[in-house]
Design a protein around this motif. Structure first.
Motif, PDB file in Angstrom:
ATOM      1  N   LEU A 228       0.836  -1.198   0.000  1.00  0.00           N
ATOM      2  CA  LEU A 228       0.000   0.000   0.000  1.00  0.00           C
ATOM      3  C   LEU A 228       0.874   1.252   0.000  1.00  0.00           C
ATOM      4  N   VAL A 229       1.913   1.221   0.817  1.00  0.00           N
ATOM      5  CA  VAL A 229       2.809   2.376   0.885  1.00  0.00           C
ATOM      6  C   VAL A 229       3.491   2.583  -0.473  1.00  0.00           C
TER       7      VAL A 229
ATOM      8  N   LEU B 144       2.403   1.857  -3.306  1.00  0.00           N
ATOM      9  CA  LEU B 144       1.453   2.400  -4.275  1.00  0.00           C
ATOM     10  C   LEU B 144       1.127   3.852  -3.982  1.00  0.00           C
ATOM     11  N   ALA B 145       1.396   4.287  -2.762  1.00  0.00           N
ATOM     12  CA  ALA B 145       1.094   5.673  -2.408  1.00  0.00           C
ATOM     13  C   ALA B 145       2.233   6.607  -2.799  1.00  0.00           C
ATOM     14  N   VAL B 146       3.357   6.040  -3.176  1.00  0.00           N
ATOM     15  CA  VAL B 146       4.504   6.873  -3.548  1.00  0.00           C
ATOM     16  C   VAL B 146       4.540   6.975  -5.069  1.00  0.00           C
ATOM     17  N   PRO B 147       4.583   8.191  -5.602  1.00  0.00           N
ATOM     18  CA  PRO B 147       4.631   8.317  -7.064  1.00  0.00           C
ATOM     19  C   PRO B 147       5.864   7.613  -7.625  1.00  0.00           C
TER      20      PRO B 147
ATOM     21  N   PHE C 161       7.956   8.474  -9.816  1.00  0.00           N
ATOM     22  CA  PHE C 161       9.182   9.255  -9.973  1.00  0.00           C
ATOM     23  C   PHE C 161       9.876   9.477  -8.635  1.00  0.00           C
ATOM     24  N   VAL C 162       9.099   9.489  -7.571  1.00  0.00           N
ATOM     25  CA  VAL C 162       9.730   9.600  -6.257  1.00  0.00           C
ATOM     26  C   VAL C 162      10.474   8.309  -5.941  1.00  0.00           C
TER      27      VAL C 162
ATOM     28  N   THR D  77      13.757   8.247  -7.591  1.00  0.00           N
ATOM     29  CA  THR D  77      14.697   9.121  -6.896  1.00  0.00           C
ATOM     30  C   THR D  77      15.164   8.487  -5.585  1.00  0.00           C
ATOM     31  N   LEU D  78      14.206   7.915  -4.865  1.00  0.00           N
ATOM     32  CA  LEU D  78      14.574   7.286  -3.595  1.00  0.00           C
ATOM     33  C   LEU D  78      15.569   6.142  -3.823  1.00  0.00           C
TER      34      LEU D  78
ATOM     35  N   LYS E 134      17.724   5.902  -6.172  1.00  0.00           N
ATOM     36  CA  LYS E 134      19.031   6.504  -6.432  1.00  0.00           C
ATOM     37  C   LYS E 134      19.666   6.945  -5.123  1.00  0.00           C
TER      38      LYS E 134
ATOM     39  N   LEU F 254      -1.587   1.574 -17.620  1.00  0.00           N
ATOM     40  CA  LEU F 254      -1.258   2.343 -16.417  1.00  0.00           C
ATOM     41  C   LEU F 254       0.221   2.220 -16.074  1.00  0.00           C
TER      42      LEU F 254
ATOM     43  N   ALA G 123       2.505   4.030 -18.348  1.00  0.00           N
ATOM     44  CA  ALA G 123       2.645   5.441 -17.990  1.00  0.00           C
ATOM     45  C   ALA G 123       3.712   5.602 -16.923  1.00  0.00           C
TER      46      ALA G 123
ATOM     47  N   PHE H  34       8.020   7.728 -16.598  1.00  0.00           N
ATOM     48  CA  PHE H  34       8.819   8.387 -15.561  1.00  0.00           C
ATOM     49  C   PHE H  34      10.157   7.684 -15.395  1.00  0.00           C
TER      50      PHE H  34
ATOM     51  N   PRO I 225      -2.180   5.225 -21.935  1.00  0.00           N
ATOM     52  CA  PRO I 225      -1.874   5.662 -20.584  1.00  0.00           C
ATOM     53  C   PRO I 225      -2.436   7.069 -20.399  1.00  0.00           C
TER      54      PRO I 225
ATOM     55  N   ILE J   8      -2.111   9.490 -18.424  1.00  0.00           N
ATOM     56  CA  ILE J   8      -1.265  10.632 -18.104  1.00  0.00           C
ATOM     57  C   ILE J   8      -0.617  11.185 -19.376  1.00  0.00           C
TER      58      ILE J   8
ATOM     59  N   LEU K 246      -2.166  11.464  -7.062  1.00  0.00           N
ATOM     60  CA  LEU K 246      -0.972  10.925  -7.714  1.00  0.00           C
ATOM     61  C   LEU K 246      -0.860  11.432  -9.148  1.00  0.00           C
TER      62      LEU K 246
ATOM     63  N   VAL L  35      -2.188  10.086  -0.032  1.00  0.00           N
ATOM     64  CA  VAL L  35      -2.607   8.985  -0.903  1.00  0.00           C
ATOM     65  C   VAL L  35      -2.910   7.747  -0.070  1.00  0.00           C
ATOM     66  N   LEU L  36      -2.040   7.504   0.879  1.00  0.00           N
ATOM     67  CA  LEU L  36      -2.207   6.327   1.728  1.00  0.00           C
ATOM     68  C   LEU L  36      -3.514   6.407   2.501  1.00  0.00           C
TER      69      LEU L  36
END
Lengths: 342, 592, 560, 277
Positions: A155-156, A158-161, A163-164, A167-168, A170, A278, A281, A285, D124, D126, D212, D260-261
């Protein structure tokens, strides 16, 4: 309709013919879908783009004759639909038109598609496999801590975009690379530019480049698929037929293996098919973050350059990819679920 | 002889939101070798939980205490691996839902073979498959070798249950647990399956633990009966003595619901519904045609009740739908109150709807769960533009009429019992003061003990408001006590029609005869005596019609006919003929 | 540079201006170093003798994207990256020295002389051993073809501009094939900007060749390096040392240009994937670079600078010159510089010239003409009748409130914050509108949709031929690059004199006169120089922050 | 089967529902009321304390121009929540209308609408939004809401349609039709109330995906435009500082993930409740 069920025994050849016809019919339908989707994006792009804006605003000014010639070459004098049809008529012959800066789109299209596939396929295949595995693993341990933690983690994720996440990744990996004093797992591109590696060394170089983006592509998909797979598996675990299989003497593990798995995989085919777009898409990123010059990157820069033909071409390829995956999912469904063969 | 199964002080509890919910509460039972024990009780009385506890197949969340001894060995607390050696070999199970119990994507033959190989690890793949074919053949599946490759959904319900039984008998078990094995089936098929179970027991010597709520089935197939209420044993004993003198209210209630009583006799008024030559065809796929209704003539008069009976798929419900749609049928005419519905204008149709109402089979689905009872009942009135105060008064009145109290008005269907829900559905149907009520198996979704009650309520209301009923049913005893006239349908046509007394007590058409014979009765002697008359085969694929008489392939009479007589059946579809006071569509039924 | 992250979305403005800078040359006589060039602002490239360098090595340079056309003279090819490439693979008539003064490129031309001024005649003497990569000697035909393609007579050539070439009447063969003689139709003092770079006649002989033949990569080149590979999949251009090269042998084996998003560059530098990156105004890139061992910051002022333009169009409040001057006086460019560039290049000085870049030989700080003086500003405003009413001045019931448009970037908003505060101190309200970068030019800058507007702009080394539109007199909607539509009387005459002035010193003098006029009339207000800072691998020598000089790939190398 | 099923719970009792709704309410409170208690606005620059690490004065540190990161995040959260909610509501309305109309009426209408859905699902979303957004970039952020909703409604519409189709043959809809109820009545009285829980669930989950989506668009510069900020623009702007001034990046990431969570947890919880009913 009618009350009661009936048994309809299909003779095998008739069934196979109908199956083939059905799959062929789906292909035709999907091709139509592709075209409609491409028409849609092309229209949106052609109506909203101003491909000559960049040239118009230079200093010293671009000569008007050059602008006029370029406009004619891009077919800007035509209405959108004929322009689209002109573009489309070239597609079967491999002519995808020209970019706003005069390149033949066809020159680049296969490289772009290849890059995208090389980036996206391993990650996606891995994601489907692992997502399914994690989901099933979780369902078999439903309610226990390991399951709760993995579901929360999903769940977490999926809550993070996306692109983040890239970056994380990296950020997390950079200290390792720095400690190693070299780029153990590189962050950009699909191979070391200018390297003279060949054979296995080159493959290894490509593999090292592939690791982080693959993780970035796969993680959210694993999270996504595992949640659905877990739900599907749970449903199967509560099913009557599994109980019946155990009642005839199969151990729980064997019943799950022989009867549960296949049933739980069936809904996943549809899920993979419809969610692929989806995830594609998300791949855009990832391409950007990890410096892979694939379709998504191409489309994004085409939008920046206001290039409708490239947008249409990349859309077409992505749509084809989505459609092919959808068709593969159909095929997988037919293999998994013999009911669909009749 | 030591019992094959001995349950001692069994308690099963499930985890609930507010503490554990006890499903089985201190139950003790024994089943002797070769014996057939029936476990009866209302829904939720713990019958299935008991069966699953024996099999060791309760969900992990269930807590089980007590003792379950199978041939003297304790089963509770043993590992899945150990239990898996017992399940399917010593004790086998036949499930209620034959579709759900078969893995949809695995050919039935493979599933049967699995039942074999699970207990004979050394057996080869081919040998197991051979054995599966033999088993399928033994349970009466024609051309078993080809059909073994078919998938469960390509089988009919009865055939699936045969497959399940084939699996159950695969390893000559000591005990077969059958959990409502026939409740999803038509009576004709039910009789076949019960016969098959008897057969299997005779061959394997297995004891039977039969879970059911149908006492007719008990009378027919069981030696002893145990009655459960809320997880506890209420009474237990031999079937014959207990059916004679039930010791508990539970059993008494169940028994009374099953007693056949003669229906009311009411004078008939002017015709409210006349159907002539009604046909309805569907094309489920290209090139296939299903003749769901194939030339039906019917009429219902004011105050009269007509029942349409027949097996599932015979077209009964389609007839109802054709009427309630109030639209021109594909072929034929539907006249309501002397008006042909095909020429109706929108407004006329709306007006007519007030006078024709329908009660559907399952109140759980036919009542919108989000609406309050009062709103549900008032809905037809609102649709037809009744003034608001009248609606309120009428709603109150209706609640009382169907035996509900005013406080039910604000409840949601989910807060009502099954019987109460069907009462709401009846109230809704009666709201706009209809003249004709169409009833689609109005009680078949209810517990057995409630069925008679609701049916009697309907009968009472009919008398009180001089309603006409057209009821679809396949429950012959209940039909018998509720209607004056009966029409029996087979494959879209009416094969026999007449008064309930004539048709059901002295059936003339071979199909009606078989139908009546297959109906379980409570009289133990009678129940066992009727076994010979079981109708063979099943309703054929509706897309492939036999020529001539549609019933011919299953007709017991046809089997006995001479060649010449057979030719008539084969060539000519029988027309309804007047045989005494009734009409019969058969070439070879003589006037009585 | 704050916009770096979106550089490719910017459209023409920044890109084209940057091209203007690298595409043209100064007219100053080669070799003559004018006084005033500040050593601290010169190139910072770790200058080393060849003896200290090791043979070989790859220089890996990040670029924004591959050129969409490798022909630097074609309309789509006129981008920074093609000029960067051209430095290594194409001839050029002149190369800029450290202080921005062009010097004849001796590898290709033994001499380039202004033979006469009336008519203007220039003679190019081509180095005898100069050959193209296809083996063909470099001849006068190449110059003639180049001119013919770019002079605008054949509109089928998709050229980025005709400036200069359209003033040339003819290009003729001189004493030999190695000599080209240009005769001008009218004086063009910026002539050293021509043939920088020079493309081969193979490219210019037909419009088709000109427009398309270099779409996917250069074909015929000449220089210290040659193209080894253009990898369009990985977006990498690899140059290798050319065997044909007749000049000094480069130290580097290869120069690898690699398209890399700015955000990815710090990681790649840390991972050893590239050898340098421009920091611009990005404090993150600076901080990341400082954290990587073996990497140093090199800095040299470049041509780019930030400025404020005032709207002097009809009906605009600032069309009142006195008011405009007062407002300009209220702004402190040094304070803005300290905030914007200070963190990256400490000690940077505010730009003191409208036209000439700091570091250039002829540069003079003329800000003394209109120095920052809030008291004078207040007094002037008072005198004009703008009296304080609370915090804001009012005149005839109208508040002194100005629309201040900036790009919605950190730099834009920083400038807006600092300037607005300075204006507030003298009782002027600046209503800041931070607008999307992409809309900035079309919607705000060019139509004059602002009272004050802040942006960055690359100065051309020549005020005369290229930057003249900055001061052009607006005609209807056309205002050239005079976005504020402020008309400075007398400036056009100075330009006319300058374009015909062939003495570089006198021309710089004229340029400074123009600048003084611009200060006096507060045409626009120069603010801060671009940082010109680069994160560079310390081992890399003779390369880095080049300031106003050439790229110099041939000299670059890694230290032993 | 008798009592073998899991016992039901009442809605609102699932931990997810409680947790999700509490978190969402807390975030909304922080976003809308929080700024009132902060000594800084999100645009207030303090060039003396640029990019300073978290401190008592600036609990989440300061950004490039000395803006308080907390103030920025709250403002961004405000925008993201508003966009998320509006887009989700719009999505839900569109999908409810399209889904019920297609599912209930069936036939040609159904086929056309579903063809539209299929076409949009091939792409997609987006990317399609990205195609049009440059042209709409200087429009109000409400256009962004329209765009997000415009390319997000298809999946819900499909679910709604499937539900409407199954409800169409359900007993009470047939009953209502039999009593002569109009299509409008059937849709408003029977279909929509029955689908309300589903729609609420989807709306909640759509909030998550809309937030998102906005963030994703902002990453490419197509989202909320400066000077306004959203969590997406903050995250995207902070990406470069992830290693150098991590608070600039991690703070908005935290808020974004939490939002989001929260929506997802709430939605999933509600769905479980709905499924249990």
């Amino acid at each position: 309709m009618l009350d009661g069920e009936r048994h309809v025994a299909l003779s095998a050849p008739a069934g196979r013919a109908r199956l083939a016809a059905g799959l062929a019919g789906r292909v035709a339908g999907r091709v139509a879908l592709c075209l409609a989707a491409v028409l849609l994006t092309y229209t949106l792009a052609a109506l909203s783009f101003d491909p000559l804006a960049e040239l118009r605003s230079t200093q010293p000014p671009t000569p008007q004759a050059v602008l006029d010639a370029r406009a004619a070459e891009l077919g800007l004098d035509l209405p959108v639909l004929p322009r689209f049809l002109r573009w489309l008529s070239g597609v079967p012959a491999g002519d995808f038109g020209v970019t706003v800066d005069g390149h033949a789109v066809a020159d680049e299209v296969w490289e772009r598609a290849g890059t995208s596939l090389r980036l996206f396929l391993p990650g996606s295949v891995l994601a489907v496999l692992l997502g399914v595995a994690v989901g099933i693993w979780g369902a078999l341990r439903a309610g226990r801590w390991a399951d709760k933690i993995s579901m929360a983690a999903a769940l977490v994720l999926l809550a993070v975009p996306v692109f983040v996440l890239g970056t994380l990744l990296k950020i997390l990996w950079l200290p390792v690379n720095e400690a190693a004093g070299t780029d153990l797992l590189p962050f950009s591109g699909e191979k070391t530019p200018g390297s003279d590696l060949a054979g296995w060394a080159a493959a290894g170089d490509r593999l090292r480049h592939l690791v982080l983006p693959t993780v970035a592509i796969a993680l959210p998909q694993i999270a996504f698929y595992s949640r659905y797979q877990r739900a599907a598996m749970l449903e199967v675990l509560h099913s009557e037929f599994l109980r019946a299989a155990r009642a005839r003497g199969l151990t729980r593990a064997r019943a799950v293996r022989r009867h549960g798995l296949r049933m739980a995989l069936i809904p996943m085919t549809a899920l993979v098919a419809f969610s692929f777009g989806l995830h594609l898409a998300g791949g855009v990123f990832t391409e950007r973050i990890f410096g892979w010059h694939g379709l998504g990157d191409w489309m994004m820069s085409a939008i920046e350059h206001q290039d409708a033909m490239v947008v249409a071409t990349s859309t077409l390829l992505m749509a084809v990819l989505v459609v092919v995956v959808g068709w593969l999912a159909d095929l997988a469904l037919v293999l998994l679920d013999p009911r669909t063969r009749s | 002889m030591s019992p094959v199964l001995e349950i001692r002080d069994l308690t099963v509890a499930f985890r609930g939101r507010s503490g554990p919910v006890t499903a089985v509460d201190g139950l003790s039972l024994t089943v002797s070798p070769g014996e057939a024990l029936a476990l009866v009780g209302e829904s939720g009385s713990g019958k299935s939980a008991t069966a699953l506890a024996v099999m060791g197949l309760l969900p992990e969340t269930a807590r089980v205490r007590g003792s379950v001894l199978l041939a003297g060995r304790e089963l509770l607390g043993r590992s899945d691996r150990e239990l898996s050696r017992v399940r399917g070999r010593q004790v086998a199970m036949v499930h209620q839902d034959p579709l759900g119990a078969l893995t949809p994507v695995v050919p039935v033959g493979a599933q049967v073979a699995e039942a074999v190989s699970a207990h004979h690890p050394g057996i080869g793949r081919r040998a197991a498959a051979e054995r599966a074919v033999a088993l399928l053949d033994a349970v009466g599946i024609a051309s078993a070798r080809t059909r073994a490759a078919a998938l469960p959904h390509e089988f009919s319900g009865g055939m699936r249950q045969r497959v399940a039984i084939a699996m159950a008998m695969a390893n000559d078990p000591d005990l077969i647990i059958a959990d409502e094995p026939t409740s999803a089936l038509d009576v004709t098929i039910q009789a076949q399956i019960l016969d098959l179970l008897d057969d299997v027991r005779a061959r394997t010597g297995a004891a039977l633990l039969l879970i059911t709520h149908d006492l007719g089935v008990v009378a027919r197939s069981c030696d002893r009966v145990a009655v459960l209420r809320k997880g506890s044993l209420v009474e237990e004993g031999g079937v014959a003595p207990l059916f004679q003198r039930p010791g508990s209210d539970d059993l008494r209630g169940l028994l009374s619901a099953r007693t056949t009583a003669a229906g009311p006799e009411r004078p008939a008024g002017e015709p409210v519904l006349r159907i002539t030559g009604l046909r309805r065809q569907f094309s489920p796929r290209r090139g296939a045609v299903v003749r769901a209704v194939d030339g039906v003539d019917l009429d219902v008069r004011a105050g009269q009740a007509l029942a349409l009976i027949g097996e599932s798929g015979c077209g009964k419900t389609t007839v109802l739908r054709e009427i309630v749609g109030l639209r021109a049928p594909q072929t034929g005419t539907v006249e309501l109150f002397d008006r042909d519905v095909s020429g109706l204008r929108r407004r006329e149709r709306t007006a007519l709807r007030e006078r024709v109402q329908m009660v559907m089979q399952d109140p759980t689905s036919s009542l919108n769960p989000t609406m309050a009872v009062a709103d549900i009942i008032a809905e037809p009135l609102r649709v037809h533009g009744w003034p608001r105060p009248e609606i309120r008064a009428r709603t109150r009145e209706l609640l009382e009429l169907v035996g509900l109290s005013p406080e039910h008005a604000e409840r949601r269907p989910g807060q009502l019992s099954g019987g109460q829900r069907q009462r709401v559905a009846i109230a809704r149907a009666l709201a706009p003061r209809p003249r004709l009520v169409l009833l689609d198996e109005p009680v078949s979704a209810l517990d057995t003990s409630l069925r008679a009650e609701i049916m009697d309520l309907l009968t009472g209301l009919r008398a009180r408001f001089d309603l006409a009923f057209l009821m679809v049913s396949h429950d012959i005893p209940l039909t018998r006590r509720a209607v004056e006239r009966v029409a029996v349908m087979y494959l879209g046509t009416i094969v026999e029609a007449g008064t309930a007394a004539d048709v059901l007590d002295h059936p003339a058409h071979p199909y009606t005869r078989a139908l009546v014979a297959a109906t379980p009765v409570l009289d133990v002697q009678a129940a066992r005596a009727r076994r010979a008359a079981v109708l063979s085969g099943e309703l054929p694929d509706p897309t492939g019609f036999p020529s001539g008489c549609a019933f011919r392939p299953r007709c017991p009479l046809y089997a006995e006919l001479s060649g010449v007589d057979r030719a008539v059946c084969a060539e000519e579809p029988p027309k309804p003929r007047q045989v005494g006071a009734r009409q019969v569509a058969c070439h070879h039924v003589d006037p009585p | 540079m704050p916009l770096r992250g979106k550089a490719s979305t910017l459209g023409g403005l920044l890109l084209a201006f940057a091209v203007g800078a690298s595409g043209c040359a100064n007219q100053a006589t080669p070799g003559q170093a004018p006084p005033g060039a500040s050593a601290t602002q010169g190139p910072d490239i770790n200058r080393q003798d060849r003896a200290n360098l090791r043979e070989g090595g790859d220089l890996r340079v990040p670029i924004d994207s591959l050129p969409s056309n490798f022909n630097p003279k074609q309309v789509n090819g006129a981008r920074v990256v093609t000029y960067q490439l051209a430095d290594a693979i194409l001839p050029s008539a002149f190369l800029d020295t450290a202080d921005g003064v062009p010097a004849v490129n001796k590898d290709f031309f033994t001499a380039i002389e202004l033979v006469s001024t009336q008519p203007q005649v220039v003679r190019y003497t081509i180095a005898p051993n100069a050959v193209w990569s296809n083996g063909r000697p470099l001849t006068w035909q190449d110059l003639r073809g180049h001119w013919a393609a770019l002079n605008g007579t054949d509109t089928r050539y998709e050229v980025n501009n005709h400036v200069g070439y359209q003033d040339v009447a003819k290009v003729e063969r001189g004493a030999s094939d190695k000599e080209a003689v240009l005769t001008f139709a009218k004086p063009f003092a910026d002539w050293p900007g021509l043939f920088r770079p020079l493309v081969p006649v193979e490219v210019t002989e037909t419009p088709e060749a000109f427009n398309k033949s270099w779409l996917n990569g250069p074909t015929v080149t000449a220089g210290a390096f040659e193209v080894a590979e253009v990898d369009t999949t990985a977006k990498v251009v690899t140059l290798r040392r050319s065997d044909r090269w007749w000049g000094a042998r480069p130290m580097l084996d290869r120069v690898i240009f690699r398209a890399l998003a700015p955000a990815a560059r710090a990681d790649e530098l840390a991972n050893g994937g590239i050898d340098l990156y421009p920091i611009g105004g990005d404090i993150d890139l600076l901080a990341r670079a400082k954290a990587v061992s073996g990497v140093e910051i090199r800095q040299a002022t470049e041509r780019r600078a930030g400025q404020l333009s005032f709207n002097g169009g009809d009906g605009a409040p600032l069309s009142d010159e006195k008011l405009r001057v007062a407002i300009a006086q209220a702004v402190d460019p040094q304070a803005v510089t300290d905030v914007v560039v200070g963190p990256i290049a400490p000690g940077s000085k505010a730009v003191g010239n409208h036209i000439l870049p700091p570091g250039y030989a002829g540069y003079r700080d003329n800000s003394g003409v209109l120095p920052h003086n809030p008291d004078a500003a207040r007094a002037a405003l008072d005198a004009q009748g703008w009296v304080l009413d609370g915090a804001v001045r009012v005149k005839n019931g109208q508040r002194l409130s100005l629309r201040f448009v900036v790009q919605a970037t950190p730099t834009g908003r920083t400038v807006a914050g600092v300037v607005a505060e300075q204006l507030a101190k003298v009782g002027v309200e600046a209503k800041v509108e931070a607008v999307p970068v992409e809309r900035f030019q079309d919607t705000y800058l060019q139509p004059g949709n602002f009272d004050i507007i802040a942006f960055e702009w690359t100065k051309s080394p020549y005020p005369v031929s290229h930057d003249r539109p900055v001061f052009q007199v607006p005609e209807g909607a056309k205002a050239g690059n005079n976005f504020g539509r402020v008309v400075v009387p007398g400036i056009q005459e100075l330009y006319d004199r300058a374009i015909a002035e062939f003495d570089p010193a006198k021309r710089d003098e004229l340029a400074n006169e123009i600048d003084v006029l611009a200060w006096r009339h507060a045409h626009h207000l120069p603010l801060y120089p671009e940082s010109g800072a680069y994160a560079v691998r310390s081992k890399l020598a003779n390369y880095g922050a080049r300031g106003l000089g050439a790229y110099g790939f041939a000299a670059a190398g890694f230290m032993k | 089967m008798t009592a073998a099923g899991t016992p039901r719970r009442r809605p609102g009792r699932r931990p997810g529902v409680v947790l999700g709704s509490c978190l969402l309410v807390a975030l909304a409170l922080a976003a809308f009321a929080g700024p009132l208690f902060l000594p800084y606005t999100h645009t207030q620059q303090d060039l003396a304390t640029v990019l300073s690490a978290p401190s008592p004065a600036h609990p989440l540190g300061t950004a490039r121009l000395g803006e308080d990161v907390l103030a920025l995040c709250l403002r961004g959260l405000q925008k993201s929540l508003v966009i998320g909610l509006l887009a989700a509501v719009l999505t839900t309305v569109v999908s409810a209308v399209v889904g019920t109309v297609a599912g209930y009426l069936g036939g040609m209408v159904d086929r056309v609408l579903m063809a539209v859905v299929d076409v949009l699902l091939v792409l997609p979303p987006i990317l399609v939004v990205a195609v049009v957004s440059p042209a709409l970039r200087d429009q109000s952020w409400l256009v962004l809401v329209l765009l997000i909703a415009g390319f997000q409604w298809m999946l819900t519409a499909r679910v709604v349609r499937a539900r409407a189709r199954s409800l169409r043959s359900s007993g009470y809809v047939v009953a209502a039709e039999n009593m002569g109820a109009s299509s409008a009545r059937v849709v408003t009285r029977h279909l929509l109330p029955q689908m309300a829980p589903l729609l609420v669930v989807d709306c909640t989950l759509n909030v998550a995906s809309a937030v998102l989506a906005e963030a994703g668009l902002s990453y490419f510069g197509f989202g909320v435009q400066a000077p306004d900020v959203s969590l997406g623009t903050l995250v995207s702007a902070g990406t470069g500082s992830a290693l150098t001034f991590p608070w600039v990046f991690l703070a908005p990431v935290g808020f974004l993930a939490a939002t989001v969570l929260a929506a997802a947890v709430l939605g999933e919880g509600l769905r479980d409740d709905e499924g249990a009913r």
